[in-house]
Motif scaffolding. Sequence first.
Motif, PDB file in Angstrom:
ATOM      1  N   GLN A  51      36.983  30.541  48.101  1.00  0.00           N
ATOM      2  CA  GLN A  51      37.813  30.906  49.247  1.00  0.00           C
ATOM      3  C   GLN A  51      39.275  30.600  48.917  1.00  0.00           C
ATOM      4  OE1 GLN A  51      35.087  28.418  50.084  1.00  0.00           O
ATOM      5  NE2 GLN A  51      34.000  30.323  49.622  1.00  0.00           N
ATOM      6  N   GLU A  52      40.162  31.344  49.589  1.00  0.00           N
ATOM      7  CA  GLU A  52      41.606  31.216  49.390  1.00  0.00           C
ATOM      8  C   GLU A  52      41.997  31.423  47.925  1.00  0.00           C
ATOM      9  OE1 GLU A  52      44.029  28.312  51.377  1.00  0.00           O
ATOM     10  OE2 GLU A  52      42.560  28.039  52.973  1.00  0.00           O
ATOM     11  N   PRO A  80      41.415  42.332  47.662  1.00  0.00           N
ATOM     12  CA  PRO A  80      40.745  43.343  48.480  1.00  0.00           C
ATOM     13  C   PRO A  80      39.828  42.756  49.556  1.00  0.00           C
ATOM     14  CG  PRO A  80      40.650  43.953  46.166  1.00  0.00           C
ATOM     15  CD  PRO A  80      41.150  42.545  46.218  1.00  0.00           C
ATOM     16  N   ALA A  81      39.427  41.503  49.400  1.00  0.00           N
ATOM     17  CA  ALA A  81      38.595  40.829  50.400  1.00  0.00           C
ATOM     18  C   ALA A  81      39.397  39.819  51.215  1.00  0.00           C
ATOM     19  CB  ALA A  81      37.423  40.134  49.716  1.00  0.00           C
ATOM     20  N   ALA A  82      40.731  39.839  51.062  1.00  0.00           N
ATOM     21  CA  ALA A  82      41.632  38.933  51.804  1.00  0.00           C
ATOM     22  C   ALA A  82      41.433  37.472  51.426  1.00  0.00           C
ATOM     23  CB  ALA A  82      41.491  39.123  53.308  1.00  0.00           C
ATOM     24  N   GLY A  83      40.994  37.217  50.187  1.00  0.00           N
ATOM     25  CA  GLY A  83      40.928  35.830  49.716  1.00  0.00           C
ATOM     26  C   GLY A  83      39.619  35.388  49.126  1.00  0.00           C
ATOM     27  N   PRO A  84      38.454  35.684  49.748  1.00  0.00           N
ATOM     28  CA  PRO A  84      37.190  35.324  49.099  1.00  0.00           C
ATOM     29  C   PRO A  84      37.031  36.011  47.743  1.00  0.00           C
ATOM     30  CG  PRO A  84      36.826  35.733  51.418  1.00  0.00           C
ATOM     31  CD  PRO A  84      38.240  36.181  51.113  1.00  0.00           C
ATOM     32  N   LEU A 128      27.529  36.393  49.125  1.00  0.00           N
ATOM     33  CA  LEU A 128      28.637  36.625  50.048  1.00  0.00           C
ATOM     34  C   LEU A 128      29.505  35.375  50.105  1.00  0.00           C
ATOM     35  CD1 LEU A 128      28.569  38.370  53.505  1.00  0.00           C
ATOM     36  CD2 LEU A 128      29.755  36.189  53.210  1.00  0.00           C
ATOM     37  N   SER A 129      30.793  35.553  49.860  1.00  0.00           N
ATOM     38  CA  SER A 129      31.769  34.472  50.005  1.00  0.00           C
ATOM     39  C   SER A 129      32.620  34.768  51.227  1.00  0.00           C
ATOM     40  CB  SER A 129      32.656  34.368  48.761  1.00  0.00           C
ATOM     41  OG  SER A 129      33.645  33.361  48.929  1.00  0.00           O
ATOM     42  N   CYS A 130      32.830  33.732  52.067  1.00  0.00           N
ATOM     43  CA  CYS A 130      33.534  33.944  53.330  1.00  0.00           C
ATOM     44  C   CYS A 130      34.502  32.805  53.618  1.00  0.00           C
ATOM     45  CB  CYS A 130      32.538  34.062  54.482  1.00  0.00           C
ATOM     46  SG  CYS A 130      31.665  32.505  54.849  1.00  0.00           S
ATOM     47  N   HIS A 131      35.474  33.116  54.465  1.00  0.00           N
ATOM     48  CA  HIS A 131      36.383  32.114  55.014  1.00  0.00           C
ATOM     49  C   HIS A 131      36.620  32.515  56.457  1.00  0.00           C
ATOM     50  CE1 HIS A 131      40.433  29.725  54.541  1.00  0.00           C
ATOM     51  NE2 HIS A 131      39.637  29.239  55.478  1.00  0.00           N
ATOM     52  N   GLY A 161      28.211  31.592  51.389  1.00  0.00           N
ATOM     53  CA  GLY A 161      28.867  30.288  51.452  1.00  0.00           C
ATOM     54  C   GLY A 161      30.345  30.419  51.629  1.00  0.00           C
ATOM     55  N   GLY A 162      30.927  29.313  52.091  1.00  0.00           N
ATOM     56  CA  GLY A 162      32.364  29.312  52.217  1.00  0.00           C
ATOM     57  C   GLY A 162      32.878  28.277  53.181  1.00  0.00           C
TER      58      GLY A 162
END
Length: 251
Positions: A51-52, A80-84, A128-131, A161-162
Motif C-alpha cells: 500500500q502507498e 493505475p490502482a491509486a497506490g496498491p 488483492l491489495s487495498c488501502h 490484504g492491506g
Amino acid sequence: MALTALPDSRTEPDGSAVVRVLGYNVRSMRDDQDALVRVIRACTPDVVLVQEAPRFFRWRAHAARLAAGSGLLVLGGGAPAAGPLLLCSPRVTVERTRDVLLPLTPGLHRRGFATAVVRVAGARFGLLSCHLGLRGDERYAQAGMLLDELAALDVPHAVAGGDVNEGPGGRSFRRLAAELQDCRAVRPWGGEHTFTPGDPRRRIDAIFATRGVEVLGCGVPAGLPGVTDADLRAATDHLPVLAALRVPAAP
C-alpha cells in the motif's frame, strides 16, 4: 526473542502450495529504503501486497527499484490502482492482472485495488491489495467493493490484504472478517499491532483469505531472523504483516 518458525514456501505432494504473503504500507518509499528492502527480503515472501506505493513522478522506476532490491518482480498496480501494488517472486506464474479505481469521494484521496490471478505449483488463486479510506462511510462501502471484486475474480481461492484504516472492532473490518478469514485471528504468530512502529497499539493492517485456504500463521514479523527493530522503525510508518498460507491445488 526469536519467533517460532513460520512455514517456508513449498509445494506439497498433492500439488497444493504453501505461500508466504506479506502486507506492507510503504508510505510512498519516503523513509529508509534500504531498511525497507532488508525487511522485505528477510520475510522471504512469494507475494507482497503493498500500500502507498509511489504513484506520481517516475513511479514505475520506484516500483521496479523496490522489487529488484527485494529480489522480486512487479506484478501489477501502482499508479493505475491509486497506490496498491503487487510484487511476486519468480515462483509465481501470472495469469492476469487488473487495476481498479474506486469512486472518488470529494475532498478525499482516490482509492483503488491492485488485483491478479496467479498460479503457484498446482494452486490457482486471486490476489488483492487495498488501502481503505479514512472516512467511515466511504471505508464501509469500499469493504463491500473489495468483497465484490474478489468474487469477480472467479477463482476458488483468494487472498486480500492491506491497510484497513481501522481495527478488528470497526464495522468495515468486521464486514470483511464476516466473509473472509482474518488470518491473524485464525492462527496468531508474531506480533499483533501494526501502527505505529515506534509504539504499536492498533492492528489496522491485515491479511484475509477465503475459507478454503489454510492459515498456518500470521502476524508482525518482529523478531524474525534478519528483521531488526531498528529497520522496522526506519522503513515506514506501519509494521508489516506476514502470513503463511496453504492454498489447495486446482481441480
